[in-house]
Design a protein around this motif. Structure first.
Motif, PDB file in Angstrom:
ATOM      1  N   ARG A  84       0.833  -1.211   0.000  1.00  0.00           N
ATOM      2  CA  ARG A  84       0.000   0.000   0.000  1.00  0.00           C
ATOM      3  C   ARG A  84       0.864   1.257   0.000  1.00  0.00           C
ATOM      4  N   ARG A 174     -14.698  13.668   2.409  1.00  0.00           N
ATOM      5  CA  ARG A 174     -13.277  13.568   2.717  1.00  0.00           C
ATOM      6  C   ARG A 174     -12.467  13.401   1.439  1.00  0.00           C
ATOM      7  N   LYS A 184      -2.817   6.682   1.017  1.00  0.00           N
ATOM      8  CA  LYS A 184      -2.612   7.172   2.376  1.00  0.00           C
ATOM      9  C   LYS A 184      -1.733   8.429   2.284  1.00  0.00           C
ATOM     10  N   TYR A 189      -5.653  14.089   5.611  1.00  0.00           N
ATOM     11  CA  TYR A 189      -5.985  14.002   7.026  1.00  0.00           C
ATOM     12  C   TYR A 189      -6.238  15.334   7.714  1.00  0.00           C
ATOM     13  N   GLU A 220     -16.129   6.237   4.706  1.00  0.00           N
ATOM     14  CA  GLU A 220     -15.381   5.731   5.854  1.00  0.00           C
ATOM     15  C   GLU A 220     -15.272   6.844   6.878  1.00  0.00           C
ATOM     16  N   SER A 222     -12.619   9.190   9.588  1.00  0.00           N
ATOM     17  CA  SER A 222     -11.362   9.887   9.308  1.00  0.00           C
ATOM     18  C   SER A 222     -10.175   8.933   9.336  1.00  0.00           C
ATOM     19  N   GLY A 223     -10.317   7.770   9.974  1.00  0.00           N
ATOM     20  CA  GLY A 223      -9.168   6.859  10.042  1.00  0.00           C
ATOM     21  C   GLY A 223      -9.544   5.398  10.150  1.00  0.00           C
ATOM     22  N   SER A 224     -10.728   5.028   9.669  1.00  0.00           N
ATOM     23  CA  SER A 224     -11.121   3.616   9.739  1.00  0.00           C
ATOM     24  C   SER A 224     -12.185   3.320   8.677  1.00  0.00           C
ATOM     25  N   ASN A 225     -12.332   2.034   8.350  1.00  0.00           N
ATOM     26  CA  ASN A 225     -13.362   1.583   7.410  1.00  0.00           C
ATOM     27  C   ASN A 225     -14.622   1.197   8.167  1.00  0.00           C
ATOM     28  N   LEU A 245      -9.822   4.179   1.598  1.00  0.00           N
ATOM     29  CA  LEU A 245      -8.536   3.529   1.812  1.00  0.00           C
ATOM     30  C   LEU A 245      -8.731   2.018   1.973  1.00  0.00           C
ATOM     31  N   GLY A 247      -8.157  -0.603   3.734  1.00  0.00           N
ATOM     32  CA  GLY A 247      -7.672  -0.924   5.079  1.00  0.00           C
ATOM     33  C   GLY A 247      -7.231  -2.377   5.175  1.00  0.00           C
ATOM     34  N   ILE A 248      -6.133  -2.577   5.850  1.00  0.00           N
ATOM     35  CA  ILE A 248      -5.635  -3.949   6.036  1.00  0.00           C
ATOM     36  C   ILE A 248      -6.458  -4.638   7.124  1.00  0.00           C
ATOM     37  N   THR A 249      -6.933  -3.878   8.079  1.00  0.00           N
ATOM     38  CA  THR A 249      -7.848  -4.446   9.077  1.00  0.00           C
ATOM     39  C   THR A 249      -9.189  -4.760   8.419  1.00  0.00           C
ATOM     40  N   THR A 285     -13.122  -0.522  11.359  1.00  0.00           N
ATOM     41  CA  THR A 285     -11.869  -1.272  11.454  1.00  0.00           C
ATOM     42  C   THR A 285     -10.680  -0.387  11.092  1.00  0.00           C
ATOM     43  N   GLY A 286      -9.582  -0.584  11.791  1.00  0.00           N
ATOM     44  CA  GLY A 286      -8.353   0.140  11.483  1.00  0.00           C
ATOM     45  C   GLY A 286      -7.234  -0.361  12.380  1.00  0.00           C
ATOM     46  N   THR A 287      -6.009  -0.068  11.993  1.00  0.00           N
ATOM     47  CA  THR A 287      -4.868  -0.498  12.798  1.00  0.00           C
ATOM     48  C   THR A 287      -4.948   0.105  14.197  1.00  0.00           C
TER      49      THR A 287
HETATM   50  N1  PMP Z   1      -9.341   4.609   6.384  1.00  0.00           N
HETATM   51  C1  PMP Z   1      -8.489   5.611   6.618  1.00  0.00           C
HETATM   52  C2  PMP Z   1      -8.793   6.940   6.054  1.00  0.00           C
HETATM   53  C3  PMP Z   1      -7.338   5.377   7.398  1.00  0.00           C
HETATM   54  O1  PMP Z   1      -6.485   6.371   7.655  1.00  0.00           O
HETATM   55  C4  PMP Z   1      -7.111   4.086   7.932  1.00  0.00           C
HETATM   56  C5  PMP Z   1      -5.915   3.837   8.808  1.00  0.00           C
HETATM   57  N2  PMP Z   1      -4.790   3.484   8.038  1.00  0.00           N
HETATM   58  C6  PMP Z   1      -8.018   3.074   7.629  1.00  0.00           C
HETATM   59  C7  PMP Z   1      -9.128   3.368   6.856  1.00  0.00           C
HETATM   60  C8  PMP Z   1      -7.802   1.684   8.123  1.00  0.00           C
HETATM   61  O2  PMP Z   1      -6.688   1.096   7.492  1.00  0.00           O
HETATM   62  P1  PMP Z   1      -5.854  -0.047   8.223  1.00  0.00           P
HETATM   63  O3  PMP Z   1      -6.823  -1.083   8.616  1.00  0.00           O
HETATM   64  O4  PMP Z   1      -4.876  -0.510   7.197  1.00  0.00           O
HETATM   65  O5  PMP Z   1      -5.194   0.606   9.390  1.00  0.00           O
END
Ligand code: PMP
Length: 342
Positions: A84, A174, A184, A189, A220, A222-225, A245, A247-249, A285-287
């Motif tokens: 990624r 977004r 990414k 952000y 999604e 701001s930082g997760s799916n 994005l 997401g790997i999670t 979901t997110g890291t």
């Molecule tokens: N969407 C966004 C916008 C993100 O910043 C993240 C965090 N990297 C995710 C989704 C989730 O991605 P991941 O599961 O790879 O952390």
């Protein structure tokens, strides 16, 4: 020397550690990237005219390492983050970074900062790889010099003391089709922070973005799916495109739900009205977030509470078990880090 944090008080914030990694690249050189090296964590020299400062010529990653109860340390799906990272870089006219170098550098940062790996069950070690276009430029121009920098920080829970999150639906987007939302990119952000602050002031934890075209489709946070479970047993999540994005999670949750728990997972456009009318359970979901139940979704006057989570905790438990080594890893997701002890 950086101080070891109090393991019982870890939160998701930056704790300085001792070592970082830096590699330098130059377009047109063969190979583009040098091998990189590990250096003490510290400030980095940068030209005020560096392309990333003016033009957001910058992409990053986030992945974790964790110490298991067996004492072993595992990185979670670092090759997927490497892939990624290169996809994001190429979207911003920067060169791919070799996967092997990425994985080796992440392992090296973990091994050198071993004192900062929380004891099993106390937290995780978050790695932050970044790529910057460092060449001095004045006009908007392709940068030909690049740096990859990787550092790490021990972290605790993203939402300390909260199992579930409340999401505020906003009509502002977004990311737009054709834009950089699928990468990414650092610039995706900063623009979300004001909205997230407003959501927090209104009693929510984060923002749920809808599509930019005004079709009322879920994107999604701001930082997760985002995932929604319906009464008929379907688990739906928006399909990947250039606004979401990968997401790997997200991918891990899909595979755990489908292959281990036997859930019907569908990647499809997800109207917010359907979520509000028929959604039974939702999670993100997110890291950083891991698998986080959504307890309420707000749309102006209409804030809907969701059912107590049932599926999300099961997926989370499986995922956390694989990440920490407490469960077998049927997908081959973890990569053990060689440490002086092992
Ligand atoms: N969407 C966004 C916008 C993100 O910043 C993240 C965090 N990297 C995710 C989704 C989730 O991605 P991941 O599961 O790879 O952390």
């Amino acid at each position: 020397m950086a101080e070891i944090p109090d393991w019982d008080k870890l939160t998701f914030r930056f704790y300085p550690t001792e070592w970082m990694y830096r590699a330098f690249g130059e377009a047109g050189r063969d190979p583009i990237w040098d091998e990189g090296r590990f250096i003490p964590f510290g400030e980095i020299p940068v030209s005020p005219a560096a392309a990333f400062l003016s033009y957001g010529y910058s992409v990053f990653e986030g992945l974790k390492a964790e110490r298991g109860a067996d004492g072993r340390i595992r990185l979670f799906r670092p090759r997927d983050n490497a892939a990624r990272f290169s996809r994001s870089a190429e979207r911003l006219a920067m060169p791919a970074f070799p996967e092997e170098t990425f994985v080796r550098a992440c392992g090296g940062i973990v091994a050198r900062n071993i004192r900062f790996l929380p004891p099993a069950g106390k937290g995780t070690f978050y790695l932050r790889p970044m790529m910057h276009g460092t060449e001095p430029v004045l006009g908007v121009a392709r940068a030909n010099e690049f740096a990859v920098t990787i550092y790490g920080s021990p972290v605790g829970d993203y939402f300390t003391g909260k199992d579930g999150v409340r999401l505020q639906i906003v009509r502002l987007a977004r990311a737009a089709p054709g834009g950089t939302g699928g990468a990414k990119a650092a610039g995706n952000y900063a623009g979300t922070i004001r909205l997230r602050d407003a959501a927090r002031a209104a009693g929510f934890d984060d923002v749920l973005f809808l599509d930019a075209a005004g079709k009322g489709l879920v994107g999604e946070t701001s930082g997760s799916n985002f995932f929604c479970l319906f009464e008929d047993g379907e688990l739906a999540t928006p399909p990947l495109d250039d606004t979401i994005l990968a997401g790997i999670t997200r991918d891990s949750a899909i595979r755990i739900a489908r292959d281990i728990l036997g859930v019907r997972v569908v990647e499809r456009p997800l109207p917010i009205d359907e979520v509000l009318d028929r959604g039974r359970e939702a999670f993100c979901t997110g890291t950083g977030w891991t698998v986080r139940p959504v307890t309420a979704i707000g749309a102006g006057e209409r804030t809907r509470a969701l059912a107590a989570p049932d599926l999300a905790p099961r997926i989370r438990e499986m995922l956390r078990g694989i990440q920490s080594g407490a469960r077998p890893d049927p997908f081959g997701w973890t990569v053990e880090v060689a440490t002086p002890r092992s």
